[in-house]
Design a protein around this motif. Structure first.
Motif, PDB file in Angstrom:
ATOM      1  N   GLY A  28       0.696  -1.152  -0.009  1.00  0.00           N
ATOM      2  CA  GLY A  28       0.066  -0.201  -0.021  1.00  0.00           C
ATOM      3  C   GLY A  28       0.870   1.137  -0.035  1.00  0.00           C
ATOM      4  O   GLY A  28       0.500   2.334  -0.453  1.00  0.00           O
ATOM      5  N   ASP A  29       2.061   0.994   0.462  1.00  0.00           N
ATOM      6  CA  ASP A  29       3.029   2.404   0.523  1.00  0.00           C
ATOM      7  C   ASP A  29       3.429   2.674  -0.633  1.00  0.00           C
ATOM      8  O   ASP A  29       3.425   3.923  -1.238  1.00  0.00           O
ATOM      9  CB  ASP A  29       4.000   2.198   1.631  1.00  0.00           C
ATOM     10  CG  ASP A  29       4.709   3.492   2.005  1.00  0.00           C
ATOM     11  OD1 ASP A  29       3.986   4.544   1.915  1.00  0.00           O
ATOM     12  OD2 ASP A  29       5.938   3.447   2.283  1.00  0.00           O
ATOM     13  N   THR A  30       4.068   1.644  -1.285  1.00  0.00           N
ATOM     14  CA  THR A  30       4.761   2.091  -2.750  1.00  0.00           C
ATOM     15  C   THR A  30       3.680   2.336  -3.691  1.00  0.00           C
ATOM     16  O   THR A  30       3.713   3.509  -4.537  1.00  0.00           O
ATOM     17  CB  THR A  30       5.586   0.809  -3.017  1.00  0.00           C
ATOM     18  OG1 THR A  30       6.573   1.138  -4.051  1.00  0.00           O
ATOM     19  CG2 THR A  30       4.697  -0.381  -3.807  1.00  0.00           C
ATOM     20  N   VAL A  80       9.679   5.245  -5.872  1.00  0.00           N
ATOM     21  CA  VAL A  80       9.110   5.703  -4.803  1.00  0.00           C
ATOM     22  C   VAL A  80       9.067   4.543  -3.951  1.00  0.00           C
ATOM     23  O   VAL A  80       8.750   3.194  -4.254  1.00  0.00           O
ATOM     24  CB  VAL A  80       7.586   6.226  -4.901  1.00  0.00           C
ATOM     25  CG1 VAL A  80       7.884   7.650  -5.361  1.00  0.00           C
ATOM     26  CG2 VAL A  80       6.630   5.545  -5.863  1.00  0.00           C
ATOM     27  N   ASP A  81       9.526   4.656  -2.786  1.00  0.00           N
ATOM     28  CA  ASP A  81       9.496   3.489  -1.486  1.00  0.00           C
ATOM     29  C   ASP A  81      10.378   2.241  -2.031  1.00  0.00           C
ATOM     30  O   ASP A  81      10.094   1.196  -1.648  1.00  0.00           O
ATOM     31  CB  ASP A  81       8.257   3.090  -1.478  1.00  0.00           C
ATOM     32  CG  ASP A  81       7.912   2.169   0.001  1.00  0.00           C
ATOM     33  OD1 ASP A  81       8.570   2.520   0.875  1.00  0.00           O
ATOM     34  OD2 ASP A  81       7.219   0.997  -0.077  1.00  0.00           O
ATOM     35  N   VAL A  82      11.078   2.700  -2.922  1.00  0.00           N
ATOM     36  CA  VAL A  82      12.219   1.596  -3.267  1.00  0.00           C
ATOM     37  C   VAL A  82      13.582   1.500  -2.942  1.00  0.00           C
ATOM     38  O   VAL A  82      14.354   2.304  -3.314  1.00  0.00           O
ATOM     39  CB  VAL A  82      12.215   1.653  -5.033  1.00  0.00           C
ATOM     40  CG1 VAL A  82      12.935   0.458  -5.675  1.00  0.00           C
ATOM     41  CG2 VAL A  82      10.879   1.595  -5.455  1.00  0.00           C
ATOM     42  N   ASP A 103      12.465   7.851  -0.406  1.00  0.00           N
ATOM     43  CA  ASP A 103      12.177   6.729   0.366  1.00  0.00           C
ATOM     44  C   ASP A 103      12.222   7.063   1.725  1.00  0.00           C
ATOM     45  O   ASP A 103      12.731   7.942   2.073  1.00  0.00           O
ATOM     46  CB  ASP A 103      13.350   5.658  -0.295  1.00  0.00           C
ATOM     47  CG  ASP A 103      13.212   4.224   0.261  1.00  0.00           C
ATOM     48  OD1 ASP A 103      12.000   4.093   0.912  1.00  0.00           O
ATOM     49  OD2 ASP A 103      14.176   3.637   0.483  1.00  0.00           O
ATOM     50  N   HIS A 104      12.044   5.844   2.637  1.00  0.00           N
ATOM     51  CA  HIS A 104      12.085   5.888   3.911  1.00  0.00           C
ATOM     52  C   HIS A 104      12.810   4.780   4.530  1.00  0.00           C
ATOM     53  O   HIS A 104      12.888   4.528   5.674  1.00  0.00           O
ATOM     54  CB  HIS A 104      10.755   6.023   4.543  1.00  0.00           C
ATOM     55  CG  HIS A 104       9.986   4.932   4.467  1.00  0.00           C
ATOM     56  ND1 HIS A 104       9.093   4.474   5.459  1.00  0.00           N
ATOM     57  CD2 HIS A 104       9.740   4.175   3.290  1.00  0.00           C
ATOM     58  CE1 HIS A 104       8.395   3.534   5.191  1.00  0.00           C
ATOM     59  NE2 HIS A 104       8.844   3.179   3.787  1.00  0.00           N
ATOM     60  N   HIS A 105      13.434   4.054   3.650  1.00  0.00           N
ATOM     61  CA  HIS A 105      14.330   2.917   4.249  1.00  0.00           C
ATOM     62  C   HIS A 105      15.563   3.197   4.428  1.00  0.00           C
ATOM     63  O   HIS A 105      16.453   3.732   3.717  1.00  0.00           O
ATOM     64  CB  HIS A 105      14.281   1.776   3.302  1.00  0.00           C
ATOM     65  CG  HIS A 105      12.895   1.104   2.847  1.00  0.00           C
ATOM     66  ND1 HIS A 105      12.046   1.621   1.949  1.00  0.00           N
ATOM     67  CD2 HIS A 105      12.386  -0.079   3.405  1.00  0.00           C
ATOM     68  CE1 HIS A 105      10.911   0.964   1.739  1.00  0.00           C
ATOM     69  NE2 HIS A 105      11.140  -0.045   2.633  1.00  0.00           N
ATOM     70  N   ILE A 106      16.023   3.020   5.793  1.00  0.00           N
ATOM     71  CA  ILE A 106      17.289   3.440   6.097  1.00  0.00           C
ATOM     72  C   ILE A 106      18.454   2.381   5.289  1.00  0.00           C
ATOM     73  O   ILE A 106      19.586   2.887   5.174  1.00  0.00           O
ATOM     74  CB  ILE A 106      17.533   3.079   7.740  1.00  0.00           C
ATOM     75  CG1 ILE A 106      18.712   3.755   8.454  1.00  0.00           C
ATOM     76  CG2 ILE A 106      17.599   1.372   7.798  1.00  0.00           C
ATOM     77  CD1 ILE A 106      18.173   4.136   9.683  1.00  0.00           C
ATOM     78  N   ALA A 123       6.083   5.838   6.732  1.00  0.00           N
ATOM     79  CA  ALA A 123       5.724   5.579   5.281  1.00  0.00           C
ATOM     80  C   ALA A 123       6.408   6.509   4.521  1.00  0.00           C
ATOM     81  O   ALA A 123       6.372   7.528   4.852  1.00  0.00           O
ATOM     82  CB  ALA A 123       4.111   5.517   5.310  1.00  0.00           C
ATOM     83  N   ALA A 124       6.618   5.891   3.242  1.00  0.00           N
ATOM     84  CA  ALA A 124       7.062   6.928   2.365  1.00  0.00           C
ATOM     85  C   ALA A 124       6.040   8.043   1.905  1.00  0.00           C
ATOM     86  O   ALA A 124       6.256   8.909   1.363  1.00  0.00           O
ATOM     87  CB  ALA A 124       7.690   6.209   1.087  1.00  0.00           C
ATOM     88  N   CYS A 125       4.967   7.392   2.105  1.00  0.00           N
ATOM     89  CA  CYS A 125       3.530   8.466   1.699  1.00  0.00           C
ATOM     90  C   CYS A 125       3.639   9.721   2.537  1.00  0.00           C
ATOM     91  O   CYS A 125       3.041  10.710   2.210  1.00  0.00           O
ATOM     92  CB  CYS A 125       2.385   7.501   1.946  1.00  0.00           C
ATOM     93  SG  CYS A 125       1.732   6.949   0.427  1.00  0.00           S
ATOM     94  N   THR A 153      -0.960   1.139   5.787  1.00  0.00           N
ATOM     95  CA  THR A 153      -0.763   0.111   5.509  1.00  0.00           C
ATOM     96  C   THR A 153       0.853  -0.201   6.111  1.00  0.00           C
ATOM     97  O   THR A 153       1.250  -1.116   6.641  1.00  0.00           O
ATOM     98  CB  THR A 153      -0.600  -0.690   4.073  1.00  0.00           C
ATOM     99  OG1 THR A 153       0.122   0.582   3.207  1.00  0.00           O
ATOM    100  CG2 THR A 153      -2.068  -0.594   3.571  1.00  0.00           C
ATOM    101  N   ASP A 154       1.889   0.940   5.912  1.00  0.00           N
ATOM    102  CA  ASP A 154       3.131   0.688   6.622  1.00  0.00           C
ATOM    103  C   ASP A 154       3.248   0.784   8.206  1.00  0.00           C
ATOM    104  O   ASP A 154       4.295   0.412   8.511  1.00  0.00           O
ATOM    105  CB  ASP A 154       3.867   1.553   5.838  1.00  0.00           C
ATOM    106  CG  ASP A 154       4.878   1.191   4.944  1.00  0.00           C
ATOM    107  OD1 ASP A 154       4.376   0.143   4.265  1.00  0.00           O
ATOM    108  OD2 ASP A 154       6.005   1.755   4.613  1.00  0.00           O
ATOM    109  N   THR A 155       2.313   1.000   8.701  1.00  0.00           N
ATOM    110  CA  THR A 155       2.236   1.042  10.172  1.00  0.00           C
ATOM    111  C   THR A 155       1.215  -0.014  10.771  1.00  0.00           C
ATOM    112  O   THR A 155       0.927  -0.043  11.831  1.00  0.00           O
ATOM    113  CB  THR A 155       1.644   2.428  10.763  1.00  0.00           C
ATOM    114  OG1 THR A 155       0.341   2.544  10.078  1.00  0.00           O
ATOM    115  CG2 THR A 155       2.371   3.431  10.153  1.00  0.00           C
TER     116      THR A 155
END
Ligand SMILES: [Mn+2]
Length: 321
Positions: A28-30, A80-82, A103-106, A123-125, A153-155
């Motif tokens: 849902g985030d991507t 996005v979110d990748v 993105d939001h991935h460390i 979330a990247a959103c 969805t990301d939470t």
């Protein structure tokens, strides 16, 4: 090169003909990011399309109400979110040419020419929300549905520890703009196909415990997933959350066979363990509480044995066992 929101917005204003890439095994985030950003750029009069290397489960169809189908030759690639172009499957080579990654991935590998990364966003959103505001595009119901979906969805419907006051504020604002929160949350968190129930029934029978019950593994081999009709990649992905529901389990592993001899292991951990560190040992990555890594060749049991060994080490280090 790392850039900030203002620089990302400047870039988005100055360019056109966007191809927005969303990751494989889309969530849902991507998809929320891709459709919201695409819709916002189109509302600015730009050409944009959001694409995913894999088939998108039908339950996400409503997200595409935010975008219009446009025909054009894409020029500017945005991911996005990748976190890594490996997550783009057949579109990896296209992703390697990305001008911008949001993105939001460390664990983001900074493959894009410009990276806008905020690891504090659940979330990247949440980052897309800021971008849409900075672009000056007013939210309507469709854009609000997309951004809301990513945050929810990301939470895990605002239950995971990554949820922040800001996540709630953004979600609240989206509800104010007409996001169908009740419908979205029913579809994302409650509704299951009969196939999904059958999949869960079969997968629950495979659960194994290690490290005095601190580690639990659930399996989804092809022999299981191919024998059940009416399931999609999302149904299989959701199995990853089952082991962490079990009392006493600090690390949950879901081992799925994606293709013959190709395995994806998803990890979920309690706050005592950073499972992105474990995934990184095997070339994967993700978040502290949710990560994943892939294996090629051998058997699913061999892949699981390697990861369990690393998980046991992590449990020892954390003083759990
Ligand atoms: Mn995400």
């Amino acid at each position: 090169m790392r850039i900030d929101i203002k620089e990302a917005v400047k870039f988005l204003r100055e360019n056109d003909d966007y191809l927005i890439l969303m990751h494989a095994s889309p969530d849902g985030d991507t998809l929320g990011c891709g459709t919201a950003l695409c819709g916002a750029l189109q509302r600015l009069g730009k050409k944009a399309k959001a694409v995913c290397p894999e088939e998108i489960p039908h339950k996400f169809d409503y997200l595409f109400d935010a975008v219009k189908a446009q025909t054009f030759e894409p020029k500017t690639i945005v991911c996005v979110d990748v976190a890594d172009t490996k997550l783009l499957g057949d579109m990896k080579e296209t992703g390697d040419k990305a001008e911008l990654c949001i993105d939001h991935h460390i664990s983001n590998t900074e493959y894009a020419k410009r990276t806008l990364l905020d690891a504090d966003s659940a979330a990247a959103c949440e980052i897309i929300y800021e971008i849409i505001n900075e672009l000056g595009v007013p939210f309507d119901k469709a854009l609000a549905n997309s951004v809301y979906t990513g945050t929810a969805t990301d939470t895990g419907c605002f239950r995971y520890s990554n949820t922040t006051p800001r996540t709630h504020r953004i979600a609240a604002e989206m509800i104010g703009f007409g996001a169908d929160f009740a419908g979205i949350n029913y579809t994302m968190f409650e509704l299951k196909t009969k196939g999904r129930i059958k999949l869960e029934q079969s997968a629950l029978n495979t659960i194994e415990y290690y490290a005095d019950g601190h580690i639990a593994v659930i399996y989804a081999p092809l022999s299981m997933t191919e024998s059940i009709e009416d399931i999609d990649s999302d149904d299989i992905g959701a199995l990853a959350n089952i082991p962490r529901q079990i009392q006493g389990v600090d690390i949950g592993i879901c081992a799925k066979e994606k293709k013959k001899g190709v395995y994806k292991l998803s990890l979920r951990s309690s706050k005592l363990i950073d499972c992105s560190e474990i995934a990184q040992l095997f070339g994967g990555g993700g978040h502290e509480r949710a990560s994943g890594c892939s294996f090629k060749g051998g058997t699913i049991e061999e892949a699981v044995a390697q990861v369990i060994k690393a998980c046991e080490e992590a449990c020892k280090k954390a003083g759990i066992i």
